[in-house]
Design a protein around this motif. Structure first.
Motif, PDB file in Angstrom:
ATOM      1  N   LEU A  61       0.863  -1.178   0.000  1.00 50.84           N
ATOM      2  CA  LEU A  61       0.000   0.000   0.000  1.00 50.84           C
ATOM      3  C   LEU A  61       0.899   1.227   0.000  1.00 50.84           C
ATOM      4  O   LEU A  61       1.778   1.353   0.849  1.00 50.84           O
ATOM      5  CB  LEU A  61      -0.906  -0.002   1.234  1.00 50.84           C
ATOM      6  N   SER A  62       0.694   2.107  -0.969  1.00 53.46           N
ATOM      7  CA  SER A  62       1.501   3.326  -1.075  1.00 53.46           C
ATOM      8  C   SER A  62       0.592   4.546  -1.061  1.00 53.46           C
ATOM      9  O   SER A  62      -0.441   4.565  -1.734  1.00 53.46           O
ATOM     10  CB  SER A  62       2.308   3.333  -2.382  1.00 53.46           C
ATOM     11  N   MET A  63       0.973   5.550  -0.287  1.00 55.12           N
ATOM     12  CA  MET A  63       0.251   6.819  -0.248  1.00 55.12           C
ATOM     13  C   MET A  63       1.225   7.928  -0.613  1.00 55.12           C
ATOM     14  O   MET A  63       2.338   7.991  -0.089  1.00 55.12           O
ATOM     15  CB  MET A  63      -0.330   7.090   1.139  1.00 55.12           C
ATOM     16  N   VAL A  64       0.780   8.804  -1.518  1.00 51.83           N
ATOM     17  CA  VAL A  64       1.627   9.881  -2.017  1.00 51.83           C
ATOM     18  C   VAL A  64       0.925  11.215  -1.783  1.00 51.83           C
ATOM     19  O   VAL A  64      -0.275  11.343  -2.019  1.00 51.83           O
ATOM     20  CB  VAL A  64       1.907   9.700  -3.527  1.00 51.83           C
ATOM     21  N   VAL A  65       1.681  12.193  -1.325  1.00 47.97           N
ATOM     22  CA  VAL A  65       1.202  13.564  -1.173  1.00 47.97           C
ATOM     23  C   VAL A  65       2.151  14.437  -1.972  1.00 47.97           C
ATOM     24  O   VAL A  65       3.372  14.234  -1.932  1.00 47.97           O
ATOM     25  CB  VAL A  65       1.202  13.992   0.312  1.00 47.97           C
ATOM     26  N   GLY A  66       1.589  15.377  -2.718  1.00 46.44           N
ATOM     27  CA  GLY A  66       2.461  16.235  -3.510  1.00 46.44           C
ATOM     28  C   GLY A  66       1.729  17.401  -4.120  1.00 46.44           C
ATOM     29  O   GLY A  66       0.600  17.730  -3.731  1.00 46.44           O
ATOM     30  N   GLN A  67       2.395  18.019  -5.081  1.00 50.77           N
ATOM     31  CA  GLN A  67       1.832  19.138  -5.819  1.00 50.77           C
ATOM     32  C   GLN A  67       1.974  18.854  -7.303  1.00 50.77           C
ATOM     33  O   GLN A  67       2.879  18.123  -7.717  1.00 50.77           O
ATOM     34  CB  GLN A  67       2.572  20.435  -5.479  1.00 50.77           C
ATOM     35  N   LEU A  68       1.071  19.434  -8.083  1.00 45.62           N
ATOM     36  CA  LEU A  68       1.168  19.300  -9.529  1.00 45.62           C
ATOM     37  C   LEU A  68       0.913  20.643 -10.179  1.00 45.62           C
ATOM     38  O   LEU A  68       0.242  21.507  -9.635  1.00 45.62           O
ATOM     39  CB  LEU A  68       0.207  18.230 -10.058  1.00 45.62           C
ATOM     40  N   LYS A  69       1.487  20.789 -11.362  1.00 43.56           N
ATOM     41  CA  LYS A  69       1.311  21.989 -12.174  1.00 43.56           C
ATOM     42  C   LYS A  69       0.898  21.519 -13.556  1.00 43.56           C
ATOM     43  O   LYS A  69       1.657  20.837 -14.238  1.00 43.56           O
ATOM     44  CB  LYS A  69       2.620  22.779 -12.244  1.00 43.56           C
ATOM     45  N   ALA A  70      -0.337  21.848 -13.951  1.00 46.61           N
ATOM     46  CA  ALA A  70      -0.864  21.454 -15.257  1.00 46.61           C
ATOM     47  C   ALA A  70      -1.037  22.693 -16.124  1.00 46.61           C
ATOM     48  O   ALA A  70      -1.716  23.644 -15.717  1.00 46.61           O
ATOM     49  CB  ALA A  70      -2.195  20.730 -15.098  1.00 46.61           C
ATOM     50  N   ASP A  71      -0.418  22.666 -17.296  1.00 48.61           N
ATOM     51  CA  ASP A  71      -0.475  23.793 -18.228  1.00 48.61           C
ATOM     52  C   ASP A  71      -0.186  25.106 -17.486  1.00 48.61           C
ATOM     53  O   ASP A  71       0.819  25.198 -16.793  1.00 48.61           O
ATOM     54  CB  ASP A  71      -1.809  23.837 -18.968  1.00 48.61           C
ATOM     55  N   GLU A  72      -1.079  26.083 -17.613  1.00 48.86           N
ATOM     56  CA  GLU A  72      -0.864  27.382 -16.960  1.00 48.86           C
ATOM     57  C   GLU A  72      -1.700  27.531 -15.683  1.00 48.86           C
ATOM     58  O   GLU A  72      -1.801  28.624 -15.131  1.00 48.86           O
ATOM     59  CB  GLU A  72      -1.180  28.519 -17.935  1.00 48.86           C
ATOM     60  N   ASP A  73      -2.298  26.430 -15.221  1.00 47.10           N
ATOM     61  CA  ASP A  73      -3.087  26.469 -13.990  1.00 47.10           C
ATOM     62  C   ASP A  73      -2.181  26.712 -12.790  1.00 47.10           C
ATOM     63  O   ASP A  73      -0.981  26.425 -12.834  1.00 47.10           O
ATOM     64  CB  ASP A  73      -3.828  25.141 -13.782  1.00 47.10           C
ATOM     65  N   PRO A  74      -2.756  27.214 -11.692  1.00 50.00           N
ATOM     66  CA  PRO A  74      -1.954  27.357 -10.470  1.00 50.00           C
ATOM     67  C   PRO A  74      -1.504  25.987  -9.953  1.00 50.00           C
ATOM     68  O   PRO A  74      -2.127  24.962 -10.263  1.00 50.00           O
ATOM     69  CB  PRO A  74      -2.909  28.017  -9.472  1.00 50.00           C
ATOM     70  N   ILE A  75      -0.481  25.975  -9.165  1.00 50.83           N
ATOM     71  CA  ILE A  75      -0.012  24.743  -8.522  1.00 50.83           C
ATOM     72  C   ILE A  75      -1.088  24.257  -7.565  1.00 50.83           C
ATOM     73  O   ILE A  75      -1.680  25.050  -6.825  1.00 50.83           O
ATOM     74  CB  ILE A  75       1.320  24.998  -7.782  1.00 50.83           C
TER      75      ILE A  75
END
Length: 127
Positions: free
Chosen positions: A82-96
């Motif tokens: 079981l793996s749990m991931v927390v993070g941030q993403l940046k898609a195109d010009e959308d805010p993080i």
């Protein structure tokens, strides 16, 4: 990395591989799922490798970059991870945006595959 438990090494390796594929070519993610895999994406359910890849490939952005803040991995009683991931993403010009994603990994024929995948953006609407 040799001093980490095996499930931590496998989980961390999977997470690195998954987000590298996701960021570069989402269509290649089919290799990590099987026909009985399940994906919950922002509350929508998808089952099977083809349905999952179709959903991921249809997401409405052209470029994306993930940054992993934390990841945790545990062995399950039935020899999965079981793996749990927390993070941030940046898609195109959308805010993080923040996100959470959980995976269950299973070894089938000497290959680790994702049987379960749950994703949510870390957006809270308290209206």
């Amino acid at each position: 990395m040799g001093d980490k438990p095996m499930w931590e090494q496998i989980g961390s390796g999977f997470v690195q591989h998954y987000y590298q594929l996701f960021d570069l070519d989402r269509a290649q993610l089919g290799a990590i799922y099987i026909d009985s895999s399940c994906l919950t994406w922002e509350g929508q359910q998808f089952q099977g490798k083809n349905a999952i890849v179709e959903k991921l490939a249809s997401l409405p952005f052209t470029k994306i970059a993930h940054s992993i803040t934390a990841q945790d991995h545990q062995p399950t009683p039935d020899c999965c991870i079981l793996s749990m991931v927390v993070g941030q993403l940046k898609a195109d010009e959308d805010p993080i945006m923040g996100f959470h994603q959980s995976f269950i990994l299973k070894n089938i024929n000497d290959a680790w595959v994702c049987t379960n995948d749950m994703f949510r953006l870390a957006i809270h609407n308290f209206s």
